[in-house]
Design a protein around this motif. Sequence first.
Motif, PDB file in Angstrom:
ATOM      1  N   ALA A 183      20.068  -5.904  15.551  1.00 25.13           N
ATOM      2  CA  ALA A 183      19.239  -6.096  14.357  1.00 25.13           C
ATOM      3  C   ALA A 183      19.750  -7.268  13.524  1.00 25.13           C
ATOM      4  O   ALA A 183      18.971  -8.087  13.041  1.00 25.13           O
ATOM      5  N   VAL A 184      21.072  -7.357  13.372  1.00 25.64           N
ATOM      6  CA  VAL A 184      21.646  -8.451  12.580  1.00 25.64           C
ATOM      7  C   VAL A 184      21.292  -9.793  13.221  1.00 25.64           C
ATOM      8  O   VAL A 184      20.809 -10.707  12.560  1.00 25.64           O
ATOM      9  N   TYR A 185      21.486  -9.885  14.548  1.00 26.01           N
ATOM     10  CA  TYR A 185      21.187 -11.158  15.221  1.00 26.01           C
ATOM     11  C   TYR A 185      19.689 -11.469  15.184  1.00 26.01           C
ATOM     12  O   TYR A 185      19.297 -12.606  14.960  1.00 26.01           O
ATOM     13  N   THR A 186      18.868 -10.465  15.415  1.00 23.59           N
ATOM     14  CA  THR A 186      17.421 -10.702  15.442  1.00 23.59           C
ATOM     15  C   THR A 186      16.942 -11.231  14.096  1.00 23.59           C
ATOM     16  O   THR A 186      16.138 -12.153  14.034  1.00 23.59           O
ATOM     17  N   TYR A 187      17.421 -10.633  13.029  1.00 29.90           N
ATOM     18  CA  TYR A 187      16.917 -11.015  11.709  1.00 29.90           C
ATOM     19  C   TYR A 187      17.549 -12.304  11.204  1.00 29.90           C
ATOM     20  O   TYR A 187      16.890 -13.129  10.606  1.00 29.90           O
TER      21      TYR A 187
ATOM     22  N   LEU B 256      20.033 -25.455  17.978  1.00 27.67           N
ATOM     23  CA  LEU B 256      18.572 -25.349  17.959  1.00 27.67           C
ATOM     24  C   LEU B 256      18.104 -23.963  17.482  1.00 27.67           C
ATOM     25  O   LEU B 256      18.695 -22.961  17.878  1.00 27.67           O
ATOM     26  N   ILE B 257      17.055 -23.956  16.689  1.00 25.46           N
ATOM     27  CA  ILE B 257      16.392 -22.753  16.147  1.00 25.46           C
ATOM     28  C   ILE B 257      17.252 -21.857  15.256  1.00 25.46           C
ATOM     29  O   ILE B 257      16.753 -20.879  14.726  1.00 25.46           O
ATOM     30  N   VAL B 258      18.539 -22.175  15.052  1.00 30.73           N
ATOM     31  CA  VAL B 258      19.346 -21.317  14.178  1.00 30.73           C
ATOM     32  C   VAL B 258      19.729 -22.081  12.902  1.00 30.73           C
ATOM     33  O   VAL B 258      19.190 -23.147  12.619  1.00 30.73           O
TER      34      VAL B 258
ATOM     35  N   ASN C 133      19.625 -14.729  12.840  1.00 32.76           N
ATOM     36  CA  ASN C 133      19.980 -15.907  13.623  1.00 32.76           C
ATOM     37  C   ASN C 133      18.897 -16.986  13.601  1.00 32.76           C
ATOM     38  O   ASN C 133      19.185 -18.154  13.725  1.00 32.76           O
ATOM     39  N   LEU C 134      17.650 -16.586  13.433  1.00 33.38           N
ATOM     40  CA  LEU C 134      16.579 -17.584  13.509  1.00 33.38           C
ATOM     41  C   LEU C 134      16.475 -18.411  12.232  1.00 33.38           C
ATOM     42  O   LEU C 134      16.528 -17.868  11.136  1.00 33.38           O
ATOM     43  N   GLY C 135      16.316 -19.731  12.431  1.00 25.97           N
ATOM     44  CA  GLY C 135      16.211 -20.603  11.263  1.00 25.97           C
ATOM     45  C   GLY C 135      14.991 -21.495  11.291  1.00 25.97           C
ATOM     46  O   GLY C 135      14.612 -22.085  10.291  1.00 25.97           O
TER      47      GLY C 135
ATOM     48  N   MET D  83      10.006 -20.629  16.084  1.00 26.19           N
ATOM     49  CA  MET D  83      11.071 -19.631  15.907  1.00 26.19           C
ATOM     50  C   MET D  83      11.604 -19.618  14.473  1.00 26.19           C
ATOM     51  O   MET D  83      12.810 -19.685  14.225  1.00 26.19           O
ATOM     52  N   ASP D  84      10.691 -19.532  13.554  1.00 26.40           N
ATOM     53  CA  ASP D  84      11.070 -19.568  12.143  1.00 26.40           C
ATOM     54  C   ASP D  84      11.742 -18.264  11.715  1.00 26.40           C
ATOM     55  O   ASP D  84      11.517 -17.212  12.311  1.00 26.40           O
ATOM     56  N   HIS D  85      12.516 -18.368  10.648  1.00 31.59           N
ATOM     57  CA  HIS D  85      13.066 -17.162  10.023  1.00 31.59           C
ATOM     58  C   HIS D  85      11.901 -16.414   9.370  1.00 31.59           C
ATOM     59  O   HIS D  85      11.084 -17.024   8.696  1.00 31.59           O
ATOM     60  N   ILE D  86      11.834 -15.089   9.597  1.00 31.80           N
ATOM     61  CA  ILE D  86      10.764 -14.336   8.940  1.00 31.80           C
ATOM     62  C   ILE D  86      11.362 -13.339   7.961  1.00 31.80           C
ATOM     63  O   ILE D  86      12.390 -12.733   8.232  1.00 31.80           O
ATOM     64  N   LYS D  87      10.681 -13.227   6.819  1.00 27.16           N
ATOM     65  CA  LYS D  87      11.231 -12.357   5.775  1.00 27.16           C
ATOM     66  C   LYS D  87      11.104 -10.876   6.138  1.00 27.16           C
ATOM     67  O   LYS D  87      11.881 -10.050   5.697  1.00 27.16           O
ATOM     68  N   SER D  88      10.090 -10.545   6.966  1.00 20.38           N
ATOM     69  CA  SER D  88       9.870  -9.141   7.327  1.00 20.38           C
ATOM     70  C   SER D  88      10.989  -8.637   8.238  1.00 20.38           C
ATOM     71  O   SER D  88      11.460  -9.355   9.130  1.00 20.38           O
ATOM     72  N   THR D  89      11.381  -7.388   8.024  1.00 17.83           N
ATOM     73  CA  THR D  89      12.448  -6.822   8.855  1.00 17.83           C
ATOM     74  C   THR D  89      11.881  -6.056  10.050  1.00 17.83           C
ATOM     75  O   THR D  89      12.622  -5.378  10.761  1.00 17.83           O
ATOM     76  N   PHE D  90      10.563  -6.177  10.274  1.00 12.86           N
ATOM     77  CA  PHE D  90       9.931  -5.401  11.338  1.00 12.86           C
ATOM     78  C   PHE D  90      10.570  -5.654  12.708  1.00 12.86           C
ATOM     79  O   PHE D  90      10.863  -4.713  13.454  1.00 12.86           O
ATOM     80  N   MET D  91      10.792  -6.926  13.029  1.00 13.89           N
ATOM     81  CA  MET D  91      11.366  -7.253  14.343  1.00 13.89           C
ATOM     82  C   MET D  91      12.763  -6.655  14.489  1.00 13.89           C
ATOM     83  O   MET D  91      13.131  -6.181  15.569  1.00 13.89           O
TER      84      MET D  91
END
Length: 400
Positions: free
Chosen positions: A276-280, A88-90, A282-284, A236-244
Amino acid sequence: MEDIAKTKSSRKSCLKWIIIPSLFLLLAELIIIINTELVPEVTYTFEEHCAAYNYTTETYSVITDDGYILTLYRIPNTGSPVLFLHGLIVTSNSFILNQCTKGPAFVLADQGFDVWLGNFRGTYLSRNHTTLSIDSDEFWDFTFEELYTYDIKAFVKFIKTKSKYQKVSAIGHSMGGVLLSLGLALYPDVYTPDIGLGILFGTPPGKMNCSSYYINYICTDTMQFIFKFLGIKIYMDHIKSTFMAKLSVNFPIISQMLVREIMDFDINGGNTKDIAVYTYRNLGGINVNVLEHMRQFVYNKLENPKRYDYGDKKKNIMKYGSEEVPLIYYKNITTNVAIFNVEYDSIIPREDSLLLKSLIPSSKLVFYKDDYKIDHAGLITSCEQPQMKDVIDVIRLYES
Ligand SMILES: *[C@@H]1O[C@H](CO)[C@@H](O)[C@H](O)[C@H]1NC(C)=O
Ligand SMILES: *[C@@H]1O[C@H](CO)[C@@H](O)[C@H](O)[C@H]1NC(C)=O
Ligand SMILES: *[C@@H]1O[C@H](CO)[C@@H](O)[C@H](O)[C@H]1NC(C)=O
Ligand SMILES: *[C@@H]1O[C@H](CO)[C@@H](O)[C@H](O)[C@H]1NC(C)=O
């Protein structure tokens, strides 16, 4: 009168001395966050990540019987094919992301297996259709039903056209395991000829005694009401911004807590680069209608779960030939199944593992273990990957 005016103005100037420095601090913090340097791995695509670890990849677009165009990755090799189905969500990234050691997909690639990784419809890697626009409601009108009926079938059929082996082994993690087990139970005639072994990682039966606040909370009526009210289609979409990702590097403790609650996993050692790697990556993104199906699954509390209830007699009759929504019986499974559950799982406690074990025909259950000393996401992100040796052994026994 004068007195009141004086207090007011002194309050105002007092506030001024709190607000201005706070704004200044916030601005400074924002500048620090925006200027945080991230390691390149944070924004790698699936292909780039594999290339960096010296694995070659192939990327395919697979078309389902109902016209969805899905991304299927391959790390080609000469061994028997293994298909990974994500949770789910990935996305399929979850199987290569491990920052502590090699993720399950690389472990199997190293053993010579021909590794395939599917991305379910609606995740950011599988948003296209032969005729429907992705902005239409029709595109997003799907639940678990379509994922186990069409997506898994399309992946498996495609792999068969590219492999000289008779059968594919499939590994589903969490929701991927739920979809795989339900697909095997509902369509034994479709899946048994092509899937030699179904491997369930962190998979519950229909009845879930889930203690994760997060899972219980996203499966409430209230959440569905909020999604509908706000017109949200993807959660929980993937977001292109790296802010998070940058934010998580600056607030590692808070991020770690969130990741633990949301994905049920501990970042090993708390390395900020890893967060940072997981935050950016993992979300799909998951379609909220799929979450509605999961809500029914959780709330029905049935050992053998029900198929999707359209909440409309006519629609149920059209789909199932009866008003009553049919159950999915695990006992109908005719494929070999292996269960890999874990000790520190806040989503699937041992009693749920044991229930699933008891529902699958004993002649088909070829492997069962529920006490690997890791958590739910540990099956893909733990440093030890203690289950992988057993996974390799059981695949080798049943590949053909
Ligand atoms: C990949 O291969 C290159 C060249 O052979 C080597 O320098 C590098 O260390 C390898 N990377 C990994 C992660 O194994
Ligand atoms: C979607 O699929 C169509 C083929 O049906 C293709 O022409 C188009 O380029 C695809 N769009 C994207 C964004 O991949
Ligand atoms: C479900 O979990 C709760 C708390 O973890 C426990 O008290 C209860 O006995 C469990 N229910 C069943 C049916 O096992
Ligand atoms: C599954 O089992 C149920 C109950 O025994 C039975 O009614 C149904 O026909 C079975 N379905 C399949 C596909 O074998």
